[in-house]
Scaffold this motif. Structure first.
Motif, PDB file in Angstrom:
ATOM      1  N   LYS A  70     -18.152 -19.606  27.137  1.00  0.00           N
ATOM      2  CA  LYS A  70     -17.173 -19.441  26.046  1.00  0.00           C
ATOM      3  C   LYS A  70     -18.090 -19.109  24.741  1.00  0.00           C
ATOM      4  N   VAL A  71     -17.407 -17.755  23.926  1.00  0.00           N
ATOM      5  CA  VAL A  71     -18.075 -17.448  23.072  1.00  0.00           C
ATOM      6  C   VAL A  71     -17.773 -18.305  21.819  1.00  0.00           C
ATOM      7  N   VAL A  72     -18.931 -19.019  21.205  1.00  0.00           N
ATOM      8  CA  VAL A  72     -18.892 -20.100  20.327  1.00  0.00           C
ATOM      9  C   VAL A  72     -18.871 -19.702  18.965  1.00  0.00           C
ATOM     10  N   ALA A  73     -19.399 -18.304  18.791  1.00  0.00           N
ATOM     11  CA  ALA A  73     -20.008 -17.899  17.292  1.00  0.00           C
ATOM     12  C   ALA A  73     -20.295 -16.382  17.763  1.00  0.00           C
ATOM     13  N   ARG A  74     -19.800 -15.484  16.719  1.00  0.00           N
ATOM     14  CA  ARG A  74     -20.135 -14.088  16.582  1.00  0.00           C
ATOM     15  C   ARG A  74     -20.343 -13.677  15.129  1.00  0.00           C
TER      16      ARG A  74
ATOM     17  N   LEU B  34     -23.537 -12.491  19.685  1.00  0.00           N
ATOM     18  CA  LEU B  34     -22.666 -13.365  20.138  1.00  0.00           C
ATOM     19  C   LEU B  34     -23.527 -14.576  20.814  1.00  0.00           C
TER      20      LEU B  34
ATOM     21  N   THR C 194     -26.614 -23.269  24.597  1.00  0.00           N
ATOM     22  CA  THR C 194     -26.201 -21.861  24.254  1.00  0.00           C
ATOM     23  C   THR C 194     -26.988 -20.827  24.608  1.00  0.00           C
TER      24      THR C 194
ATOM     25  N   SER D 235     -13.894 -12.341  20.924  1.00  0.00           N
ATOM     26  CA  SER D 235     -13.580 -13.067  19.566  1.00  0.00           C
ATOM     27  C   SER D 235     -13.930 -14.606  20.219  1.00  0.00           C
ATOM     28  N   ILE D 236     -14.222 -15.511  19.299  1.00  0.00           N
ATOM     29  CA  ILE D 236     -14.554 -16.673  19.481  1.00  0.00           C
ATOM     30  C   ILE D 236     -13.651 -17.504  20.214  1.00  0.00           C
TER      31      ILE D 236
END
Length: 274
Positions: A12-16, A26, A68, A87-88
């Motif tokens: 999962k994208v947790v920050a960008r 990402l 991560t 996106s997050i």
């Protein structure tokens, strides 16, 4: 190895963070797995669902292992554009890590790091590790970009410019309003360095012409080819050395690279990428 060599692990994208208009960083997390760590310079195969998969250097901090992994991606094709726009909360697939690293353990006392454009993503982890380990007498980071607005990792650059652990040199091809730094090629900054060649290791990543010119500049200052390391990027598809698409001369870059010394890289960089 993160999951299976051939089956992507959902992350999962947790920050960008948007680095500039076409490049984003990402931070990905796998809910059920602990990321196993990596060597600076290695890459992972990152999959955009329904679009495809590309190799991306790991640009995170190797001294902070957790669940991560961090990648910086520039939108230049269908897959990289899809990842850049993630996106997050979005899910992407990850395989790896793969390939060789910068091997700072064998580096000499003085470390010269040269990055052009998004090539800074592949050396960022090496600079962070060099800072943390504290064994280098000198760390010089020379960064080139097309314009000041194209520079990546502004928070890092600001920190490095104010600290005493990294000597930072920034160069741009085209100045913009308020730019007070150097305008020109990174090789001009390298020519100004005062070196002890026998105590110097050089790391290079960026466009191939820049790496060739930088390597020649360093050789001209007495640095041996075996002490110059470059990161080569060609058409990597499997990450495991099976499909053969990344073959360059006698090397399979996903297995034998991407980091190789300049003794091996010099003749190979004469082969144009198709």
């Amino acid at each position: 190895m993160f999951g299976d060599q051939l089956v992507p692990t959902p992350c999962k994208v947790v920050a960008r963070r948007d680095e500039n208009s076409d490049t984003s960083t990402l931070t990905l997390a796998a809910p059920s797995q602990w990321f196993p760590g990596f060597r600076p310079g290695q890459f992972m195969m990152v999959y955009a669902r329904g679009v495809g998969e590309i190799p991306l250097s790991i640009s995170g901090d190797p001294t902070h292992a957790d669940h991560t992994v961090v990648h910086t991606v520039r939108a230049v094709g269908a897959v990289s554009r899809a990842l850049h726009e993630a996106s997050i909360g979005d899910i992407v697939g990850v395989r790896g890590p793969f390939g060789t690293g910068w091997d700072l353990d064998s580096a000499k006392d003085d470390l010269i790091v040269v990055a052009g454009g998004v090539g800074l993503a592949a050396v960022r982890s090496a600079v962070l590790e060099a800072q943390a380990c504290g064994r280098f007498r000198r760390v010089v980071l020379s960064v080139g970009a097309r314009r000041p607005s194209d520079l990546l990792y502004r928070p890092d650059l600001d920190t490095w410019s104010r600290g005493d652990l990294v000597d930072l040199e920034l160069s741009v091809d085209v100045a913009e309003p308020d730019w007070q730094g150097h305008v020109g090629f990174v090789t001009q900054s390298l020519n100004r360095l005062v070196l002890e060649p026998g105590r110097t290791t050089v790391l290079l990543c960026g466009p191939e012409p820049m790496m060739r010119m930088s390597a020649r500049t360093m050789i001209g200052q007495g640095v041996e080819r075996e002490n110059i390391r470059v990161s080569l990027e060609r058409n990597m598809q499997c990450g495991t050395g099976v499909c053969g698409h990344c073959q360059l001369g006698e090397l399979l870059l996903c297995r034998d690279g991407p980091v190789v010394d300049y003794r091996a890289a010099e003749p190979l960089l004469a082969v144009k990428e198709l």
